[in-house]
Design a protein around this motif. Structure first.
Motif, PDB file in Angstrom:
ATOM      1  N   ALA A  86       0.833  -1.216   0.000  1.00 27.00           N
ATOM      2  CA  ALA A  86       0.000   0.000   0.000  1.00 27.00           C
ATOM      3  C   ALA A  86       0.866   1.264   0.000  1.00 27.00           C
ATOM      4  CB  ALA A  86      -0.913  -0.008   1.218  1.00 27.00           C
ATOM      5  N   ALA A  87       2.173   1.100   0.313  1.00 27.24           N
ATOM      6  CA  ALA A  87       3.044   2.277   0.461  1.00 27.24           C
ATOM      7  C   ALA A  87       3.744   2.673  -0.841  1.00 27.24           C
ATOM      8  CB  ALA A  87       4.092   1.990   1.534  1.00 27.24           C
ATOM      9  N   ILE A  88       3.452   2.006  -1.934  1.00 34.60           N
ATOM     10  CA  ILE A  88       4.203   2.326  -3.157  1.00 34.60           C
ATOM     11  C   ILE A  88       3.893   3.754  -3.623  1.00 34.60           C
ATOM     12  CG2 ILE A  88       4.407  -0.058  -3.999  1.00 34.60           C
ATOM     13  CD1 ILE A  88       2.250   0.931  -6.143  1.00 34.60           C
ATOM     14  N   VAL A  89       4.936   4.400  -4.087  1.00 39.38           N
ATOM     15  CA  VAL A  89       4.791   5.763  -4.586  1.00 39.38           C
ATOM     16  C   VAL A  89       5.783   5.951  -5.741  1.00 39.38           C
ATOM     17  CG1 VAL A  89       6.346   6.556  -2.754  1.00 39.38           C
ATOM     18  CG2 VAL A  89       4.946   8.219  -3.960  1.00 39.38           C
ATOM     19  N   ALA A  90       5.310   6.528  -6.840  1.00 40.42           N
ATOM     20  CA  ALA A  90       6.168   6.695  -8.014  1.00 40.42           C
ATOM     21  C   ALA A  90       7.279   7.689  -7.707  1.00 40.42           C
ATOM     22  CB  ALA A  90       5.356   7.170  -9.202  1.00 40.42           C
ATOM     23  N   GLY A  91       8.529   7.308  -7.957  1.00 35.69           N
ATOM     24  CA  GLY A  91       9.646   8.217  -7.705  1.00 35.69           C
ATOM     25  C   GLY A  91      10.586   8.208  -8.898  1.00 35.69           C
ATOM     26  N   ASP A  92      11.654   9.001  -8.827  1.00 35.38           N
ATOM     27  CA  ASP A  92      12.735   8.938  -9.815  1.00 35.38           C
ATOM     28  C   ASP A  92      12.279   8.916 -11.268  1.00 35.38           C
ATOM     29  OD1 ASP A  92      15.054   9.195  -8.430  1.00 35.38           O
ATOM     30  OD2 ASP A  92      15.899   7.328  -9.185  1.00 35.38           O
ATOM     31  N   ASP A  93      12.529   7.801 -11.961  1.00 37.12           N
ATOM     32  CA  ASP A  93      12.245   7.716 -13.395  1.00 37.12           C
ATOM     33  C   ASP A  93      10.798   7.328 -13.674  1.00 37.12           C
ATOM     34  OD1 ASP A  93      14.920   8.131 -13.435  1.00 37.12           O
ATOM     35  OD2 ASP A  93      15.454   6.114 -14.106  1.00 37.12           O
ATOM     36  N   ALA A  94       9.968   7.238 -12.630  1.00 31.78           N
ATOM     37  CA  ALA A  94       8.598   6.747 -12.808  1.00 31.78           C
ATOM     38  C   ALA A  94       7.592   7.887 -12.789  1.00 31.78           C
ATOM     39  CB  ALA A  94       8.266   5.740 -11.718  1.00 31.78           C
ATOM     40  N   GLU A  95       6.683   7.883 -13.788  1.00 32.55           N
ATOM     41  CA  GLU A  95       5.616   8.881 -13.821  1.00 32.55           C
ATOM     42  C   GLU A  95       4.456   8.399 -12.941  1.00 32.55           C
ATOM     43  OE1 GLU A  95       4.548  10.342 -17.874  1.00 32.55           O
ATOM     44  OE2 GLU A  95       2.578   9.560 -17.315  1.00 32.55           O
ATOM     45  N   ALA A  96       4.242   7.083 -12.914  1.00 34.26           N
ATOM     46  CA  ALA A  96       3.191   6.472 -12.096  1.00 34.26           C
ATOM     47  C   ALA A  96       3.576   5.037 -11.807  1.00 34.26           C
ATOM     48  CB  ALA A  96       1.860   6.508 -12.847  1.00 34.26           C
ATOM     49  N   ALA A  97       3.072   4.518 -10.698  1.00 37.97           N
ATOM     50  CA  ALA A  97       3.278   3.109 -10.355  1.00 37.97           C
ATOM     51  C   ALA A  97       1.922   2.549  -9.949  1.00 37.97           C
ATOM     52  CB  ALA A  97       4.281   2.979  -9.211  1.00 37.97           C
ATOM     53  N   PHE A  98       1.526   1.413 -10.510  1.00 37.61           N
ATOM     54  CA  PHE A  98       0.192   0.882 -10.236  1.00 37.61           C
ATOM     55  C   PHE A  98       0.189  -0.636 -10.406  1.00 37.61           C
ATOM     56  CE2 PHE A  98       0.747   2.556 -14.461  1.00 37.61           C
ATOM     57  CZ  PHE A  98       0.299   1.550 -15.304  1.00 37.61           C
ATOM     58  N   TRP A  99      -0.897  -1.257  -9.940  1.00 37.55           N
ATOM     59  CA  TRP A  99      -1.006  -2.717  -9.953  1.00 37.55           C
ATOM     60  C   TRP A  99      -1.881  -3.177 -11.114  1.00 37.55           C
ATOM     61  CZ3 TRP A  99       2.143  -5.003  -6.523  1.00 37.55           C
ATOM     62  CH2 TRP A  99       2.553  -4.255  -5.406  1.00 37.55           C
ATOM     63  N   VAL A 100      -1.462  -4.240 -11.777  1.00 37.18           N
ATOM     64  CA  VAL A 100      -2.228  -4.783 -12.908  1.00 37.18           C
ATOM     65  C   VAL A 100      -2.340  -6.300 -12.731  1.00 37.18           C
ATOM     66  CG1 VAL A 100      -2.309  -5.062 -15.429  1.00 37.18           C
ATOM     67  CG2 VAL A 100      -1.317  -2.992 -14.446  1.00 37.18           C
ATOM     68  N   ALA A 101      -3.534  -6.843 -12.949  1.00 39.38           N
ATOM     69  CA  ALA A 101      -3.703  -8.297 -12.902  1.00 39.38           C
ATOM     70  C   ALA A 101      -2.895  -8.920 -14.036  1.00 39.38           C
ATOM     71  CB  ALA A 101      -5.177  -8.652 -13.051  1.00 39.38           C
ATOM     72  N   PRO A 102      -2.168 -10.025 -13.771  1.00 38.14           N
ATOM     73  CA  PRO A 102      -1.315 -10.615 -14.810  1.00 38.14           C
ATOM     74  C   PRO A 102      -2.041 -10.850 -16.131  1.00 38.14           C
ATOM     75  CG  PRO A 102      -0.879 -11.671 -12.713  1.00 38.14           C
ATOM     76  CD  PRO A 102      -2.043 -10.736 -12.485  1.00 38.14           C
ATOM     77  N   GLU A 103      -3.323 -11.279 -16.060  1.00 38.94           N
ATOM     78  CA  GLU A 103      -4.039 -11.571 -17.309  1.00 38.94           C
ATOM     79  C   GLU A 103      -4.384 -10.296 -18.084  1.00 38.94           C
ATOM     80  OE1 GLU A 103      -4.926 -12.349 -14.247  1.00 38.94           O
ATOM     81  OE2 GLU A 103      -7.051 -11.954 -13.839  1.00 38.94           O
ATOM     82  N   ASP A 104      -4.272  -9.132 -17.436  1.00 41.65           N
ATOM     83  CA  ASP A 104      -4.603  -7.864 -18.099  1.00 41.65           C
ATOM     84  C   ASP A 104      -3.358  -7.088 -18.543  1.00 41.65           C
ATOM     85  OD1 ASP A 104      -7.290  -8.352 -17.648  1.00 41.65           O
ATOM     86  OD2 ASP A 104      -7.291  -7.300 -15.711  1.00 41.65           O
ATOM     87  N   LEU A 105      -2.180  -7.682 -18.421  1.00 44.13           N
ATOM     88  CA  LEU A 105      -0.947  -6.961 -18.770  1.00 44.13           C
ATOM     89  C   LEU A 105      -0.929  -6.634 -20.268  1.00 44.13           C
ATOM     90  CD1 LEU A 105       1.765  -8.974 -16.797  1.00 44.13           C
ATOM     91  CD2 LEU A 105       1.209  -6.545 -16.473  1.00 44.13           C
ATOM     92  N   PRO A 106      -0.847  -5.343 -20.624  1.00 44.52           N
ATOM     93  CA  PRO A 106      -0.778  -4.983 -22.046  1.00 44.52           C
ATOM     94  C   PRO A 106       0.668  -5.066 -22.547  1.00 44.52           C
ATOM     95  CG  PRO A 106      -0.945  -3.018 -20.687  1.00 44.52           C
ATOM     96  CD  PRO A 106      -0.780  -4.183 -19.743  1.00 44.52           C
TER      97      PRO A 106
END
Ligand SMILES: [Zn+2]
Length: 187
Positions: free
Chosen positions: A134-154
């Motif tokens: 729950a503590a993830i936060v986009a830093g450094d080279d990341a514009e956003a960080a989020f969770w994706v279900a493996p079957e929905d990975l584009p």
């Protein structure tokens, strides 16, 4: 025929001579001072991190190459670091959480275009566990960080070919595991 990997290195970086000639497919040698430069593959890492729901942590790149496209946390290993240390440092820098290596998966060669130059890399893929998803936060080279279900990975939206290939390989392994466990459960 593709050009030599050091074709943009026209002069010897030690003495400035223009007699800096191809020695083999990844090196050049200076005929004046004898300096030899090898462009070896740089070590890089890729972290596969899941939350308790089984979703995978994905990052949107804030910078080129592949700005706006997706990737997984990871990056180049620094001088003096182990690959494992480099992987966990990149996780801290890009998504703001500490983690630990669960297991090494595999490695894949990659080509990283940067500054009009192609850096050959060898990317090591790790499963990484984090204490507080729950503590993830986009830093450094990341514009956003989020969770994706493996079957929905584009997969086609991922910037790096090694990450696309690595994810496909990991997904296939997950499918085989699921099939095996359902066979075991039903027998
Ligand atoms: Zn020289």
């Amino acid at each position: 025929m593709s050009s030599h990997c050091l074709s943009r290195f026209c002069y010897c970086p030690c003495c400035g001579s223009d007699q800096f000639s191809v020695l083999d497919d990844r090196s050049k040698r200076c005929a004046e001072c004898g300096f030899v430069f090898y462009l070896n593959a740089s070590a890089a890492t890729v972290a596969l991190i899941r939350n308790p729901k089984g979703e995978l942590l994905v990052v949107r790149r804030a910078r080129h190459p592949g700005k706006g496209l997706l990737t997984l946390p990871g990056g180049f290993v620094d001088h003096g670091e182990s690959i494992e240390e480099g992987c966990l440092r990149e996780v801290r820098e890009e998504v703001g959480v500490s983690g630990r290596i669960v297991r090494f998966l595999f490695s894949l060669p990659n080509r990283y275009p940067f500054s009009d130059f192609v850096v050959p890399t060898v990317d090591s893929f790790f499963e990484v566990a984090i204490d507080n998803p729950a503590a993830i936060v986009a830093g450094d080279d990341a514009e956003a960080a989020f969770w994706v279900a493996p079957e929905d990975l584009p997969l086609s939206s991922f910037a790096m070919s090694s990450v696309r290939e690595g994810l496909a390989r990991w997904l296939e392994e997950q499918r085989r595991k699921t099939n095996t466990s359902s066979v075991l459960t039903s027998s």
